[in-house]
Design a protein around this motif. Structure first.
Motif, PDB file in Angstrom:
ATOM      1  N   ASP A   1    -123.811  -2.683 -41.206  1.00 53.95           N
ATOM      2  CA  ASP A   1    -123.146  -1.699 -42.065  1.00 53.95           C
ATOM      3  C   ASP A   1    -123.668  -0.293 -41.792  1.00 53.95           C
ATOM      4  O   ASP A   1    -122.903   0.681 -41.800  1.00 53.95           O
ATOM      5  N   ASN A   2    -124.952  -0.168 -41.546  1.00 53.17           N
ATOM      6  CA  ASN A   2    -125.537   1.141 -41.246  1.00 53.17           C
ATOM      7  C   ASN A   2    -124.980   1.705 -39.936  1.00 53.17           C
ATOM      8  O   ASN A   2    -124.571   2.875 -39.854  1.00 53.17           O
ATOM      9  N   LEU A   3    -124.940   0.854 -38.897  1.00 48.72           N
ATOM     10  CA  LEU A   3    -124.415   1.313 -37.609  1.00 48.72           C
ATOM     11  C   LEU A   3    -122.916   1.588 -37.684  1.00 48.72           C
ATOM     12  O   LEU A   3    -122.414   2.550 -37.091  1.00 48.72           O
ATOM     13  N   PHE A   4    -122.201   0.752 -38.453  1.00 45.62           N
ATOM     14  CA  PHE A   4    -120.760   0.945 -38.557  1.00 45.62           C
ATOM     15  C   PHE A   4    -120.434   2.237 -39.304  1.00 45.62           C
ATOM     16  O   PHE A   4    -119.441   2.912 -38.994  1.00 45.62           O
ATOM     17  N   GLY A   5    -121.262   2.594 -40.302  1.00 44.93           N
ATOM     18  CA  GLY A   5    -121.035   3.853 -41.011  1.00 44.93           C
ATOM     19  C   GLY A   5    -121.125   5.044 -40.073  1.00 44.93           C
ATOM     20  O   GLY A   5    -120.318   5.973 -40.147  1.00 44.93           O
ATOM     21  N   LYS A   6    -122.079   5.018 -39.160  1.00 42.52           N
ATOM     22  CA  LYS A   6    -122.194   6.108 -38.179  1.00 42.52           C
ATOM     23  C   LYS A   6    -121.009   6.097 -37.211  1.00 42.52           C
ATOM     24  O   LYS A   6    -120.477   7.149 -36.848  1.00 42.52           O
ATOM     25  N   MET A   7    -120.615   4.882 -36.794  1.00 42.24           N
ATOM     26  CA  MET A   7    -119.483   4.788 -35.882  1.00 42.24           C
ATOM     27  C   MET A   7    -118.198   5.258 -36.566  1.00 42.24           C
ATOM     28  O   MET A   7    -117.363   5.951 -35.956  1.00 42.24           O
ATOM     29  N   GLU A   8    -118.021   4.911 -37.841  1.00 44.10           N
ATOM     30  CA  GLU A   8    -116.837   5.348 -38.574  1.00 44.10           C
ATOM     31  C   GLU A   8    -116.791   6.860 -38.674  1.00 44.10           C
ATOM     32  O   GLU A   8    -115.743   7.486 -38.491  1.00 44.10           O
ATOM     33  N   GLN A   9    -117.932   7.465 -38.979  1.00 39.48           N
ATOM     34  CA  GLN A   9    -117.989   8.921 -39.063  1.00 39.48           C
ATOM     35  C   GLN A   9    -117.619   9.565 -37.727  1.00 39.48           C
ATOM     36  O   GLN A   9    -116.891  10.565 -37.681  1.00 39.48           O
ATOM     37  N   LEU A  10    -118.101   8.989 -36.618  1.00 34.65           N
ATOM     38  CA  LEU A  10    -117.784   9.515 -35.299  1.00 34.65           C
ATOM     39  C   LEU A  10    -116.291   9.402 -35.007  1.00 34.65           C
ATOM     40  O   LEU A  10    -115.661  10.356 -34.532  1.00 34.65           O
ATOM     41  N   PHE A  11    -115.708   8.248 -35.319  1.00 36.05           N
ATOM     42  CA  PHE A  11    -114.294   8.042 -35.023  1.00 36.05           C
ATOM     43  C   PHE A  11    -113.403   8.928 -35.881  1.00 36.05           C
ATOM     44  O   PHE A  11    -112.441   9.532 -35.372  1.00 36.05           O
ATOM     45  N   LEU A  12    -113.685   9.005 -37.187  1.00 33.21           N
ATOM     46  CA  LEU A  12    -112.807   9.743 -38.089  1.00 33.21           C
ATOM     47  C   LEU A  12    -112.946  11.255 -37.935  1.00 33.21           C
ATOM     48  O   LEU A  12    -112.009  11.991 -38.237  1.00 33.21           O
ATOM     49  N   GLN A  13    -114.089  11.724 -37.460  1.00 30.32           N
ATOM     50  CA  GLN A  13    -114.279  13.170 -37.316  1.00 30.32           C
ATOM     51  C   GLN A  13    -113.954  13.695 -35.926  1.00 30.32           C
ATOM     52  O   GLN A  13    -113.587  14.859 -35.787  1.00 30.32           O
ATOM     53  N   LEU A  14    -114.077  12.833 -34.902  1.00 31.83           N
ATOM     54  CA  LEU A  14    -113.886  13.324 -33.537  1.00 31.83           C
ATOM     55  C   LEU A  14    -112.773  12.596 -32.802  1.00 31.83           C
ATOM     56  O   LEU A  14    -111.841  13.223 -32.287  1.00 31.83           O
ATOM     57  N   ILE A  15    -112.863  11.277 -32.741  1.00 32.16           N
ATOM     58  CA  ILE A  15    -111.944  10.536 -31.866  1.00 32.16           C
ATOM     59  C   ILE A  15    -110.544  10.435 -32.456  1.00 32.16           C
ATOM     60  O   ILE A  15    -109.550  10.694 -31.762  1.00 32.16           O
ATOM     61  N   LEU A  16    -110.433  10.060 -33.730  1.00 33.26           N
ATOM     62  CA  LEU A  16    -109.123   9.868 -34.356  1.00 33.26           C
ATOM     63  C   LEU A  16    -108.685  11.074 -35.169  1.00 33.26           C
ATOM     64  O   LEU A  16    -107.752  10.979 -35.949  1.00 33.26           O
ATOM     65  N   ARG A  17    -109.296  12.199 -34.979  1.00 30.39           N
ATOM     66  CA  ARG A  17    -108.964  13.408 -35.729  1.00 30.39           C
ATOM     67  C   ARG A  17    -108.166  14.366 -34.858  1.00 30.39           C
ATOM     68  O   ARG A  17    -108.544  14.650 -33.725  1.00 30.39           O
ATOM     69  N   ILE A  18    -107.024  14.822 -35.356  1.00 29.05           N
ATOM     70  CA  ILE A  18    -106.220  15.818 -34.652  1.00 29.05           C
ATOM     71  C   ILE A  18    -106.746  17.204 -35.012  1.00 29.05           C
ATOM     72  O   ILE A  18    -106.819  17.546 -36.192  1.00 29.05           O
ATOM     73  N   PRO A  19    -107.146  18.017 -34.050  1.00 34.61           N
ATOM     74  CA  PRO A  19    -107.675  19.359 -34.352  1.00 34.61           C
ATOM     75  C   PRO A  19    -106.651  20.195 -35.106  1.00 34.61           C
ATOM     76  O   PRO A  19    -105.431  20.008 -34.954  1.00 34.61           O
ATOM     77  N   PRO A  20    -107.105  21.124 -35.944  1.00 37.36           N
ATOM     78  CA  PRO A  20    -106.171  21.918 -36.750  1.00 37.36           C
ATOM     79  C   PRO A  20    -105.276  22.844 -35.935  1.00 37.36           C
ATOM     80  O   PRO A  20    -104.227  23.273 -36.419  1.00 37.36           O
ATOM     81  N   ASN A  21    -105.680  23.133 -34.700  1.00 40.30           N
ATOM     82  CA  ASN A  21    -104.857  24.029 -33.873  1.00 40.30           C
ATOM     83  C   ASN A  21    -103.834  23.279 -33.026  1.00 40.30           C
ATOM     84  O   ASN A  21    -103.117  23.886 -32.226  1.00 40.30           O
ATOM     85  N   ILE A  22    -103.759  21.961 -33.176  1.00 44.23           N
ATOM     86  CA  ILE A  22    -102.802  21.152 -32.419  1.00 44.23           C
ATOM     87  C   ILE A  22    -101.597  20.862 -33.297  1.00 44.23           C
ATOM     88  O   ILE A  22    -101.737  20.468 -34.454  1.00 44.23           O
ATOM     89  N   LEU A  23    -100.419  21.052 -32.737  1.00 46.74           N
ATOM     90  CA  LEU A  23     -99.180  20.806 -33.450  1.00 46.74           C
ATOM     91  C   LEU A  23     -98.427  19.676 -32.768  1.00 46.74           C
ATOM     92  O   LEU A  23     -98.291  19.664 -31.543  1.00 46.74           O
ATOM     93  N   LEU A  24     -97.948  18.720 -33.559  1.00 44.43           N
ATOM     94  CA  LEU A  24     -97.198  17.599 -32.995  1.00 44.43           C
ATOM     95  C   LEU A  24     -95.856  18.087 -32.437  1.00 44.43           C
ATOM     96  O   LEU A  24     -95.298  19.074 -32.909  1.00 44.43           O
TER      97      LEU A  24
END
Length: 205
Positions: free
Chosen positions: A76-99
């Motif tokens: 759970d500890n490692l997954f919390g860090k991995m979740e934070q990484l994914f939701l903030q960087l990998i699966l996050r669309i930057p605010p300057n990107i438009l679909l």
């Protein structure tokens, strides 16, 4: 799990990033449980081959469950860090990107339109500040009313207690007795004032 709805990311991927992370978490957790069950079966078979083994299957299960809790906490500890990484960087669309489907909604505006929009934003900000000040004033007034109500409640409780005491001592109506007491006090005060005045006159003479 993250409380950010990430609606723009859900529009792009076709699923919410939180749902993806939850499915990954459940899959890893199920795999961890299956591995621990397999390890437990192997340990039990090994113990059966040991003559005069004093370790019972119940003890083995307790040890397995204890180790499973330890592994789950680390996971759970490692997954919390991995979740934070994914939701903030990998699966996050930057605010300057438009679909692509939203680009058609963009249109250039003139300087006059921009100034009007900016003025409207400033007016809305001022209205918001005024409403916020009004809200704070109302909240402060509400707190004052609560204090006054509490004191009033204490006073009414005191009057009720005094009225009960008066009834216990033969007084039928405490309020009438209180009014009479106030009137008599005023009369007594007037008499006292008159006596003091006469006394001062006598001393002067």
């Amino acid at each position: 799990m993250s409380v950010d709805p990430m609606t723009y990311e859900a529009q792009f991927f076709g699923f919410t990033p939180q749902t993806c992370m939850l499915r990954i978490y459940i899959a890893f957790q199920d795999y961890l449980f299956e591995v621990m069950q397999a390890v437990e079966q192997v340990i039990l078979k090994k113990l059966e081959g040991i003559p005069d083994c004093e370790i019972s299957p119940v003890q083995t299960r307790k040890c397995t469950e204890k180790f499973l809790c330890f592994m789950k906490g680390r996971f759970d500890n490692l997954f919390g860090k991995m979740e934070q990484l994914f939701l903030q960087l990998i699966l996050r669309i930057p605010p300057n990107i438009l679909l692509p489907e939203d680009k058609c909604q963009m249109h250039p505006c003139s300087m006059e339109e921009f100034q009007l929009l900016q003025k409207e934003i400033e007016e809305l900000q001022e209205k918001y500040k005024a409403e916020l000040c009004t809200k704070q004033a109302l909240l402060a007034e509400l707190e004052e009313q609560k204090v006054v109500q509490a004191k009033l409640k204490q006073t009414l409780t005191l009057f009720d207690e005094l009225e009960n005491v008066g009834r216990d001592h033969g007084t039928s109506d405490f309020r009438e007795s209180l009014v009479s007491l106030v009137q008599n006090s005023r009369k007594l005060q007037n008499i006292t004032d008159s006596v003091e005045k006469e006394s001062k006159k006598l001393k002067l003479s």
